[in-house]
Structure formats: C-alpha cells, structure tokens
Design a protein around this motif. Sequence first.
Motif, PDB file in Angstrom:
ATOM      1  N   ASP A 198       0.985  -0.733   0.288  1.00  0.00           N
ATOM      2  CA  ASP A 198      -0.044  -0.183   0.013  1.00  0.00           C
ATOM      3  C   ASP A 198       0.514   1.105   0.008  1.00  0.00           C
ATOM      4  O   ASP A 198       0.031   2.546  -0.411  1.00  0.00           O
ATOM      5  CB  ASP A 198      -1.073   0.518   0.857  1.00  0.00           C
ATOM      6  N   ARG A 199       2.008   1.203   0.549  1.00  0.00           N
ATOM      7  CA  ARG A 199       3.227   2.414   0.754  1.00  0.00           C
ATOM      8  C   ARG A 199       3.359   3.172  -1.048  1.00  0.00           C
ATOM      9  O   ARG A 199       2.941   2.510  -1.724  1.00  0.00           O
ATOM     10  CB  ARG A 199       4.763   2.053   0.568  1.00  0.00           C
ATOM     11  N   ASN A 200       2.981   4.155  -1.839  1.00  0.00           N
ATOM     12  CA  ASN A 200       3.256   4.684  -2.326  1.00  0.00           C
ATOM     13  C   ASN A 200       4.787   5.423  -2.465  1.00  0.00           C
ATOM     14  O   ASN A 200       5.510   5.680  -1.691  1.00  0.00           O
ATOM     15  CB  ASN A 200       2.363   6.422  -2.650  1.00  0.00           C
ATOM     16  N   PRO A 201       5.046   5.449  -3.468  1.00  0.00           N
ATOM     17  CA  PRO A 201       6.861   6.111  -3.923  1.00  0.00           C
ATOM     18  C   PRO A 201       6.593   7.090  -3.729  1.00  0.00           C
ATOM     19  O   PRO A 201       5.784   7.602  -4.116  1.00  0.00           O
ATOM     20  CB  PRO A 201       7.134   5.096  -5.189  1.00  0.00           C
ATOM     21  N   GLY A 202       7.252   7.784  -2.958  1.00  0.00           N
ATOM     22  CA  GLY A 202       7.927   9.307  -3.135  1.00  0.00           C
ATOM     23  C   GLY A 202       6.999   9.972  -2.408  1.00  0.00           C
ATOM     24  O   GLY A 202       6.547  10.972  -2.097  1.00  0.00           O
ATOM     25  N   ASP A 203       5.978   9.105  -1.554  1.00  0.00           N
ATOM     26  CA  ASP A 203       4.771   9.678  -0.549  1.00  0.00           C
ATOM     27  C   ASP A 203       5.823  10.041   0.997  1.00  0.00           C
ATOM     28  O   ASP A 203       6.741   9.526   1.160  1.00  0.00           O
ATOM     29  CB  ASP A 203       3.946   8.011   0.439  1.00  0.00           C
ATOM     30  N   ASP A 204       5.642  11.694   0.861  1.00  0.00           N
ATOM     31  CA  ASP A 204       6.779  12.196   1.898  1.00  0.00           C
ATOM     32  C   ASP A 204       5.757  12.836   2.727  1.00  0.00           C
ATOM     33  O   ASP A 204       5.383  13.663   3.557  1.00  0.00           O
ATOM     34  CB  ASP A 204       7.542  13.163   1.787  1.00  0.00           C
ATOM     35  N   ASN A 205       4.597  11.806   3.292  1.00  0.00           N
ATOM     36  CA  ASN A 205       3.865  11.889   4.424  1.00  0.00           C
ATOM     37  C   ASN A 205       2.771  12.741   3.964  1.00  0.00           C
ATOM     38  O   ASN A 205       2.367  14.018   5.277  1.00  0.00           O
ATOM     39  CB  ASN A 205       4.717  12.056   5.770  1.00  0.00           C
ATOM     40  N   GLN A 206       2.947  13.632   2.864  1.00  0.00           N
ATOM     41  CA  GLN A 206       1.573  15.481   2.492  1.00  0.00           C
ATOM     42  C   GLN A 206      -0.010  14.125   1.893  1.00  0.00           C
ATOM     43  O   GLN A 206       0.058  13.432   1.215  1.00  0.00           O
ATOM     44  CB  GLN A 206       1.912  15.764   2.281  1.00  0.00           C
ATOM     45  N   PRO A 207      -0.481  14.866   2.761  1.00  0.00           N
ATOM     46  CA  PRO A 207      -2.371  13.881   2.637  1.00  0.00           C
ATOM     47  C   PRO A 207      -2.136  14.440   0.787  1.00  0.00           C
ATOM     48  O   PRO A 207      -1.793  15.196   0.269  1.00  0.00           O
ATOM     49  CB  PRO A 207      -3.817  15.153   3.245  1.00  0.00           C
ATOM     50  N   LYS A 208      -3.175  13.140   0.124  1.00  0.00           N
ATOM     51  CA  LYS A 208      -3.269  13.805  -0.620  1.00  0.00           C
ATOM     52  C   LYS A 208      -4.242  14.084  -1.400  1.00  0.00           C
ATOM     53  O   LYS A 208      -5.073  13.989  -1.026  1.00  0.00           O
ATOM     54  CB  LYS A 208      -2.931  11.997  -1.453  1.00  0.00           C
ATOM     55  N   ARG A 209      -3.895  14.921  -2.521  1.00  0.00           N
ATOM     56  CA  ARG A 209      -5.044  15.451  -2.948  1.00  0.00           C
ATOM     57  C   ARG A 209      -5.945  14.703  -3.551  1.00  0.00           C
ATOM     58  O   ARG A 209      -5.907  14.357  -4.563  1.00  0.00           O
ATOM     59  CB  ARG A 209      -4.880  16.831  -3.341  1.00  0.00           C
ATOM     60  N   ASP A 210      -7.445  15.782  -3.143  1.00  0.00           N
ATOM     61  CA  ASP A 210      -8.726  14.628  -4.224  1.00  0.00           C
ATOM     62  C   ASP A 210      -9.477  15.873  -4.771  1.00  0.00           C
ATOM     63  O   ASP A 210      -9.673  16.385  -3.965  1.00  0.00           O
ATOM     64  CB  ASP A 210      -9.097  14.419  -3.356  1.00  0.00           C
ATOM     65  N   ASN A 211      -9.226  16.429  -6.362  1.00  0.00           N
ATOM     66  CA  ASN A 211     -10.524  17.812  -6.058  1.00  0.00           C
ATOM     67  C   ASN A 211     -11.199  17.509  -6.693  1.00  0.00           C
ATOM     68  O   ASN A 211     -12.048  18.506  -6.785  1.00  0.00           O
ATOM     69  CB  ASN A 211      -9.608  17.838  -7.918  1.00  0.00           C
ATOM     70  N   TYR A 212     -12.395  16.109  -6.684  1.00  0.00           N
ATOM     71  CA  TYR A 212     -13.778  15.587  -6.335  1.00  0.00           C
ATOM     72  C   TYR A 212     -13.434  15.719  -4.903  1.00  0.00           C
ATOM     73  O   TYR A 212     -15.314  15.128  -5.143  1.00  0.00           O
ATOM     74  CB  TYR A 212     -13.549  14.804  -7.219  1.00  0.00           C
ATOM     75  N   LEU A 213     -13.333  15.867  -3.965  1.00  0.00           N
ATOM     76  CA  LEU A 213     -13.558  15.563  -2.705  1.00  0.00           C
ATOM     77  C   LEU A 213     -14.487  16.692  -2.296  1.00  0.00           C
ATOM     78  O   LEU A 213     -15.475  15.736  -1.674  1.00  0.00           O
ATOM     79  CB  LEU A 213     -12.542  15.843  -1.530  1.00  0.00           C
ATOM     80  N   LYS A 214     -14.748  17.604  -2.030  1.00  0.00           N
ATOM     81  CA  LYS A 214     -16.125  18.342  -2.048  1.00  0.00           C
ATOM     82  C   LYS A 214     -17.117  17.873  -3.146  1.00  0.00           C
ATOM     83  O   LYS A 214     -18.609  17.426  -2.061  1.00  0.00           O
ATOM     84  CB  LYS A 214     -15.940  19.948  -2.063  1.00  0.00           C
ATOM     85  N   ILE A 215     -17.521  17.708  -4.261  1.00  0.00           N
ATOM     86  CA  ILE A 215     -18.520  16.794  -5.275  1.00  0.00           C
ATOM     87  C   ILE A 215     -18.531  15.411  -4.420  1.00  0.00           C
ATOM     88  O   ILE A 215     -20.285  15.537  -4.432  1.00  0.00           O
ATOM     89  CB  ILE A 215     -17.759  16.904  -6.500  1.00  0.00           C
ATOM     90  N   ARG A 216     -17.468  14.319  -4.330  1.00  0.00           N
ATOM     91  CA  ARG A 216     -18.115  13.558  -3.788  1.00  0.00           C
ATOM     92  C   ARG A 216     -18.960  13.793  -2.675  1.00  0.00           C
ATOM     93  O   ARG A 216     -19.658  12.184  -2.405  1.00  0.00           O
ATOM     94  CB  ARG A 216     -16.622  12.686  -3.877  1.00  0.00           C
ATOM     95  N   ASN A 217     -17.913  14.165  -1.534  1.00  0.00           N
ATOM     96  CA  ASN A 217     -19.033  14.524  -0.325  1.00  0.00           C
ATOM     97  C   ASN A 217     -20.186  15.591  -0.248  1.00  0.00           C
ATOM     98  O   ASN A 217     -20.875  14.473   0.154  1.00  0.00           O
ATOM     99  CB  ASN A 217     -18.223  15.061   0.275  1.00  0.00           C
ATOM    100  N   VAL A 218     -20.912  15.707  -1.336  1.00  0.00           N
ATOM    101  CA  VAL A 218     -22.254  16.368  -1.306  1.00  0.00           C
ATOM    102  C   VAL A 218     -23.137  15.146  -2.306  1.00  0.00           C
ATOM    103  O   VAL A 218     -24.489  15.013  -1.801  1.00  0.00           O
ATOM    104  CB  VAL A 218     -22.377  17.734  -2.265  1.00  0.00           C
ATOM    105  N   LEU A 219     -22.553  14.416  -2.688  1.00  0.00           N
ATOM    106  CA  LEU A 219     -23.400  13.044  -3.890  1.00  0.00           C
ATOM    107  C   LEU A 219     -23.398  12.479  -3.295  1.00  0.00           C
ATOM    108  O   LEU A 219     -24.124  11.576  -2.775  1.00  0.00           O
ATOM    109  CB  LEU A 219     -22.174  13.078  -5.012  1.00  0.00           C
ATOM    110  N   ASN A 220     -22.352  11.579  -2.193  1.00  0.00           N
ATOM    111  CA  ASN A 220     -22.626  10.553  -0.677  1.00  0.00           C
ATOM    112  C   ASN A 220     -23.689  11.508   0.458  1.00  0.00           C
ATOM    113  O   ASN A 220     -24.573  10.687   0.566  1.00  0.00           O
ATOM    114  CB  ASN A 220     -21.916  10.171  -0.663  1.00  0.00           C
ATOM    115  N   ILE A 221     -23.926  12.631   0.653  1.00  0.00           N
ATOM    116  CA  ILE A 221     -24.576  13.617   1.873  1.00  0.00           C
ATOM    117  C   ILE A 221     -26.299  13.046   0.950  1.00  0.00           C
ATOM    118  O   ILE A 221     -27.175  12.006   1.143  1.00  0.00           O
ATOM    119  CB  ILE A 221     -24.711  14.397   2.160  1.00  0.00           C
TER     120      ILE A 221
END
Length: 73
Positions: free
Chosen positions: A8-31
Amino acid sequence: MIVHESIDRNPGDDNQPKRDNYLKIRNVLNILFMLIAIVGVVIYVFFNHDHGIIVVIVSMAFKFVECSLRLIR
C-alpha cells in the motif's frame, strides 16, 4: 529471510495528504445519496412499495456518479 515493503505504500510519499480535486463534490453526492436513500426506505416501509423502490434507484444514480469520480481520480 526477505522482508518486503508494504504494497500500500506509495513511492515518493512524504507524509503529505494526497489532494483529491473531487473530494467536496464526492462528499455532497454521498450526502445526497444517503438522504434520498433513507427517504426512499421510509416511503417503501410506510407508504408505497413501488414509489419507495423508484426513490432508492434514483438515489443510486448519485452513488454511481460519485464512484465514477472516485475512479477518475
């Protein structure tokens, strides 16, 4: 003995959260999906079975869109 790194480890992962451009839209759709599905179940149980099923199927359309956005990411 050979020790493998976690798959599961991503190469080059420097403990920064991965940005998800669709996160807000996905949350609204899930709600929307959850609220409409709950309304559909209430309609199904207390009022009319056919209308309740239709409302739940409509709510699933929101879930399909949300899953598509997740796969596009």
